[in-house]
Design an enzyme around this catalytic site. Structure first.
Site, PDB file in Angstrom:
ATOM      1  N   LYS E  97     -34.255 -24.027 -15.792  1.00 44.08           N
ATOM      2  CA  LYS E  97     -35.486 -23.407 -15.298  1.00 44.08           C
ATOM      3  C   LYS E  97     -35.819 -22.296 -16.274  1.00 44.08           C
ATOM      4  O   LYS E  97     -35.136 -21.265 -16.325  1.00 44.08           O
ATOM      5  CB  LYS E  97     -35.289 -22.828 -13.890  1.00 44.08           C
ATOM      6  CG  LYS E  97     -36.504 -22.006 -13.450  1.00 44.08           C
ATOM      7  CD  LYS E  97     -36.400 -21.412 -12.064  1.00 44.08           C
ATOM      8  CE  LYS E  97     -37.479 -20.350 -11.884  1.00 44.08           C
ATOM      9  NZ  LYS E  97     -37.479 -19.715 -10.578  1.00 44.08           N
ATOM     10  N   GLY E 158     -41.072 -12.871  -5.342  1.00 40.55           N
ATOM     11  CA  GLY E 158     -40.639 -11.978  -4.272  1.00 40.55           C
ATOM     12  C   GLY E 158     -41.756 -11.237  -3.571  1.00 40.55           C
ATOM     13  O   GLY E 158     -41.506 -10.448  -2.662  1.00 40.55           O
ATOM     14  N   ALA E 184     -42.427 -19.468  -6.799  1.00 44.27           N
ATOM     15  CA  ALA E 184     -42.661 -18.024  -6.677  1.00 44.27           C
ATOM     16  C   ALA E 184     -43.858 -17.688  -5.800  1.00 44.27           C
ATOM     17  O   ALA E 184     -44.921 -18.281  -5.921  1.00 44.27           O
ATOM     18  CB  ALA E 184     -42.842 -17.336  -8.025  1.00 44.27           C
ATOM     19  N   GLY E 185     -43.640 -16.717  -4.926  1.00 45.36           N
ATOM     20  CA  GLY E 185     -44.709 -16.163  -4.115  1.00 45.36           C
ATOM     21  C   GLY E 185     -44.713 -16.610  -2.667  1.00 45.36           C
ATOM     22  O   GLY E 185     -45.378 -15.985  -1.835  1.00 45.36           O
ATOM     23  N   SER E 207     -36.528 -15.718  -2.114  1.00 43.22           N
ATOM     24  CA  SER E 207     -36.641 -14.542  -1.243  1.00 43.22           C
ATOM     25  C   SER E 207     -37.175 -14.874   0.152  1.00 43.22           C
ATOM     26  O   SER E 207     -36.735 -14.273   1.125  1.00 43.22           O
ATOM     27  CB  SER E 207     -37.586 -13.515  -1.870  1.00 43.22           C
ATOM     28  OG  SER E 207     -37.181 -13.197  -3.177  1.00 43.22           O
TER      29      SER E 207
END
Lengths: 256, 67, 256, 67, 256, 256, 67, 67
Positions: E97, E158, E184-185, E207
Site C-alpha cells: 500500500k 482519521g 481513508a475518511g 480508525s
C-alpha cells in the site's frame, strides 16, 4: 430593474425584512437597519419596562421601516390572536407576523394552532404573514386560509443552520401563489442567496445580523445577497453537469 | 382603594382609577403601547373610559426588539 | 470599506475576475463585463481567423479590463510554457493564467505538469496565477514554486456544480498566504458567495455568466454575490446550532 | 517559392518572405497577435528581421474569448 | 452471489480491507478483525521495540489475513521505495500500500511523488495499491503507471469526514478499469455503503473501527455496510424525483 | 446481540418493515420479502377485483409477515378512520399504519387531519403507527395522542430522495420516547443506514425495493443496511475533524 | 328487485339480499375482505344478518399490495 | 570495537559483528523484521554475510499496526 416585492397590495423595493431581536444596543440595531436597506422590520410586545433606555420604535421610525408586529412567544391560537389584537392597537397596523410555537427548545411552529389563529385573524381583517415550518401542505393550507404571505423556515430560529431542506422550499414555491418569505435559520449571506434562488420573494432574518460580530457589515452583506439571489433566479442559471464544458474552445488550437 | 395586578405585580390604586391612569404610570406615548384587562385588549380610544376594579389583571405592553 | 484585492503588488477594487469564453456575441459579452464590474478578464490565443467579426480585445480595452491571458487547451508543461510566452508577446503582460489539463472530458488539471510549468514560468519572470484542483498539497507546492495566486476549482470547468468540497478550500485558505481565487465550477450566485465566505480572495468565472439565460443580469448578480460573501466573511457569522436560539426574548411575556 | 505551413495549411510564398509579411496577411494590428515558428515564439520586435524558409511551421495566433 | 474482489489476479470474498492502526490493544484489534470478516489487513514498519508486548503479526496470522504492508510516514518517493523494499523483505510479499504524503497535518498524498514511487515500484515487480487523493487525473496516471489498484480517499485519514466529493469518485470509477478502493475518511457505516454505491470495489478503513467506542460492533457494522453497498449498486436503485410516486395505487379507492 | 424492536409490546428481530406496493408481480414481491427478512409488511384495502390473479395476503401469510394495514389514499381524518375500521375487520388486527395525505402530487401528510384521526383511533383501541412529515412538533403531538410509533418521512413517498433533513430526525429522536420508524423516501441502502445511525428504531420502505432493477438483491441490501446502521449507532462513531489523525504512528519512523 | 351501488357500479339484486350474498359474488374468503354500507363498516360477524336496500352504497374491499 | 548507530542510538559492538548479530539483539523471529544499512535494505538471506563497520547507520524494523 423595477421588481418590487408586493404584499397585500403594498410595494417594497427591498426584499430583505429585518427582525430586530438580539442586538447588543439600539445603536447597533440602527446602524444595521440602515445598512440593510430594509423597509419592513418586526417588533414585539412585552410588558412595558419604564426604565428601558430609548425605544426600538424611535429607531424604526427614524430608519423609516414599516412595522411588522409579531406574536413571538405564543403557544396557542388564543394567545396569538390576543397578542395580534394588542399589536394592532399599539402599532396602528393590520399587519401581523403570526407565530404560534410548539416547543420552547426548537421554537418550531405548531401548524395546527397556527392555522386556527390564521383563520381567525384573517376573518378579523388582519394582513397575516404566517411563520411556518417547511411543510408544503401547511403552507398551502395557510394560503387557502387567506394569509397574505407564507413564511417558511429554513431551520430553527437563531440556529444559523441555513436552509436544511431546499426541496421543500422549491415545492412550496411551485404550489403557492402568495409571496413566500424565508423566515428563520439564515446564518450567513450564502443562505440568503440560496433562499432567493429557490424562488422566495423575500428573506426575513434577525440573529444572523444582530448577533454577527459586525452587525452592520453583515447587514450590508445580506442586502447584496438578497439582490444577488433575486437577480440570479431571474437570470436563469446554467445546468449542472458531472463533466466539464470548455469555456475556451479547442477549435483553432495551434500545433506548437 | 382598588387592589389589582399590573404586569404580574400586586398594586393598589385610588378608587375610580382608569386604564389611562395606569398607562400614564409607564409611558407618556400611547404609540407602541397596548393594554389588556383580564385577557381582553382595551383599545387606546377607550383608555379614559374604562375603569379598573379589584382583582383585575392588567397588562401594559410596550414595543421591544424581536422576531 | 477599502479592501482591495492585491495580486503581485497590483490592487483591484473588484474581486470578480471574468472569463470571456462562451458568450453568444461580443455584444453580449461586453454588456456582461460592464455589469460584472470586473477589472481583470481572461483571454485566450488561437490560430487567428481573419474573417472573425470584431475582436474580444477591443471589447476588453473598451471596458478597461486588465488582460489575463490563459493557456487553455494545453496538456503538457511544454505547450503551456510556449503558449504563455506567445501570450506575453501578444498581450504585453507578464500575467498568465496557467492551465495544464489532464483530460479532455473533465478538463481537470494535471498537477504534476502544472507544477513543472509554474516553476519554469516563474523563473522566466511571469506572474503566474495557477488554475489547480482543490488538493491542498498541490496548492502549497504551487505557492512554494512562486505562483502569485493559486486558483483552485470548485468543480469541473463549465459544470456549474459549485464547490464540491468546501473542506479542501478551507484547508487551502488556512495553508496558503498568496491570494486564493476560486476558479471553475461556479453555477450561480450562491456558489460565489460561498467561495468568498470560505475565505477565497476572489472568484473567477465565465460560463455561469456567459451561458446564463440573461448574462448581464447574472453578471450583476455575481458582482453583488462576491461583495456579499466578502462582507459576510469579515462580519463574522453566528455559530450553527441544532436547536433554536430565540430572537425575541421570553422575558416580559404577558399573561394574557 | 517558399513552401511552408501556416496555421496548419500548406502555403506558398515568395522567396525571402519575412514573418511580418505573413502576419500582414491576417491582421494589421500587432497587439493581440503572436507568432511561433517551428515551436519557438518570434517576438514582435523581430517579425521584420526573421525570414521563413521551406518546411517551416508557422503559427499566427490571435486573441479569442476564453477561460 | 459469487462476486469476488480480484486484485492482481488474487480473489477475495470480503470487500472490506482493514487497517490495523489506532487499536487500544492487540486483543481489541483481534476481535475487531474477526468481526470485520476482512481477508486483507495493512501493517506498517517501524523501528523494532524489543519490549513491545505481543505482535500485530501474530494477530494477523491467527485471523488469517493477507498482509498489505504500507509506506505510511514517507514524504518522498525515495523513502517510500526504500520502505516498500524493506517491507517486501520483512513480510515476504510483493504487495504494497503505497503512501507518500505531502503534509503532516492533512496526511494528504503528494501525487507527484506518489506517481514517481509507483513507477519505480511497478518496475521492480511490486503489486502497488496506491493511496491517492480524489483527483481523477492522478488516479488515471497511477493506473497508467501499472498500479494494481487505485485507492482514493474520501477525506483525510482519521478525519471521519466520509466522502467529501462523491462526484470525483464517480468520475474515477468511470475512468479507471483497475479496482478502486476507497481508502481513508470513513467515519461510520453509511460512508462505507456510499463508497460501494458509487462503484468502489472495496473499502479500506482503520480508525472508524479501531477508535470507535465498541470496535468489534463497528467492525461488524462495516462488514454489513460493504455488503449492503455492493448489493445496492448492482440491484439498480430507483431514480430520484422531487415529487412523490405512490406506492399504494389510487385505483380502486372506495367512496366511503 | 439481542436487540429486538418493540412496538406496542410486541417484539421483532428485524428492524426492516416492508411496504408491498410497486412490485411487478406477486412472485417478485415474495422473493423480495423473503430476502428482506422483514417480519412486518403493509397491506392496503381497495375495491375487490374478482379477476385479480393470486392475492398479496397469501404471499404475506406464506412469508410469515405480521400485517400492517394502511390507510393510503385518505385525505381526511374521517376517511382514514373508516378505512382503519374496515382494515381491522378484514385483517383481524388492531395495528394500523395511519396515513392522511394533503395533496396528490406530494403525498405529504396533512398533520392536522392526521392528529385528529390518530386521537380517534387510539380512543377506539387501535395500535396507531402514524406516517408523518419530519416536523418534530407534529411527532411530539402524535406521541402525546397515544400513537404506538411515529413514522416520519425522509422525503416524499417513492421519491427516492433519501433523508432530506437529518437534523429534524435527530430532534425527533431526542424528543420522542416511542419507536421512531423512518417511513418514505428511502432510495438506496445508504439512506437506510443513515436513518438508523440517526437513531431511528426501524425503517419502512417499499418502492426502493419493489421498483429496483433487482428487487430481491435490493431487499437483501436493505436488510444488511438496517443491521449495519443499528450496529454503527450503538458502536459509537469517531468524531469528525477537518484535519487528519494518523492511523499509523509517526513514532519509530526510521531514518532511511 | 333491489337497486343499489356496489363498488361504484349500479347493480340489481333479488329482494332480501344480505351483505353476505354480495361478498359471495366477489370472494369465498372472508379474510382480507371488508364491507362498508353507506359509509359504515359492517363487521364480518354481521354480514349474514344485514340486508341491503334500494339505493345503498356498498363497498366490498380486498387486500392489495401497498404502502 | 565497532561504533555505529542502531535505530538512531550510538552502539558499540565487537569487531566483525554481522547484521544477524544485530537482529538477534532485538528479536528471534526473522519474519516481520527488515534491516537497512546506510539506506539500503539488506535482505534476510544476507544477514549472516554482511558485516557492519564503524559509522554505519543500521535500522532494524518490525511490524506494528498501522494504515
Amino acid at each position: 430593474m423595477d421588481d418590487p416585492l408586493v404584499i397585500a397590495g403594498e410595494s417594497f423595493s427591498s426584499r430583505l425584512i429585518m427582525g430586530t431581536g438580539g442586538a447588543s444596543s439600539l445603536d447597533a440595531l440602527e446602524r444595521a437597519l440602515v445598512a440593510s436597506g430594509a423597509e419592513i422590520a418586526t417588533v414585539a410586545l412585552r410588558r412595558i419596562d419604564p426604565d428601558a433606555p430609548g425605544s426600538v420604535l424611535e429607531v424604526l421610525d427614524r430608519v423609516g421601516c414599516k412595522l411588522l408586529p409579531n406574536t413571538a412567544g405564543c403557544f396557542t391560537a388564543k394567545d396569538a390572536v390576543l397578542t395580534a389584537r394588542a399589536a394592532r392597537d399599539a402599532f396602528e397596523t393590520d399587519w401581523i407576523k403570526l407565530e404560534v410555537i410548539g416547543d420552547e427548545d426548537t421554537l418550531l411552529p405548531d401548524t395546527a394552532e397556527l392555522l386556527k389563529a390564521a383563520e381567525e385573524l384573517v376573518d378579523d381583517g388582519f394582513v397575516v404573514l404566517a411563520y411556518t415550518n417547511d411543510d408544503p401542505i401547511a403552507a398551502m393550507r395557510l394560503q387557502d386560509a387567506g394569509c397574505a404571505a407564507v413564511m417558511p423556515l429554513g431551520s430553527p430560529i437563531g440556529s444559523g443552520m441555513g436552509i436544511r431542506n431546499p426541496y421543500n422550499l422549491a415545492i412550496i414555491r411551485e404550489r403557492c401563489s402568495v409571496p413566500v418569505v424565508l423566515d428563520a435559520g439564515i446564518g450567513t449571506a450564502s443562505d440568503a442567496v440560496l433562499a432567493m434562488e429557490l424562488g422566495c420573494d423575500a428573506v426575513l432574518l434577525a440573529s444572523a445580523v444582530t448577533r454577527a460580530h459586525d452587525p452592520a457589515a453583515m447587514a450590508e452583506a445580506m442586502k447584496r445577497a438578497v439582490e444577488a439571489g433575486r437577480l440570479a433566479r431571474h437570470a436563469g442559471r446554467i445546468p449542472r453537469r458531472l463533466y466539464a464544458e470548455a469555456s475556451t474552445p479547442f477549435e483553432g488550437l495551434p500545433e506548437l | 382603594m382598588t387592589r389589582l395586578w399590573i404586569n404580574g405585580s400586586a398594586v393598589e390604586l385610588d378608587d375610580d382609577a382608569h386604564v389611562s391612569d395606569i398607562v400614564g404610570r409607564f409611558t407618556v406615548s400611547p404609540r407602541g403601547t397596548a393594554v389588556a384587562v383580564n385577557g381582553e385588549v382595551v383599545p387606546r380610544s377607550r383608555w379614559s373610559d374604562v375603569s379598573v376594579k379589584d382583582g383585575d389583571r392588567v397588562e401594559v405592553l410596550g414595543a421591544i426588539g424581536g422576531g
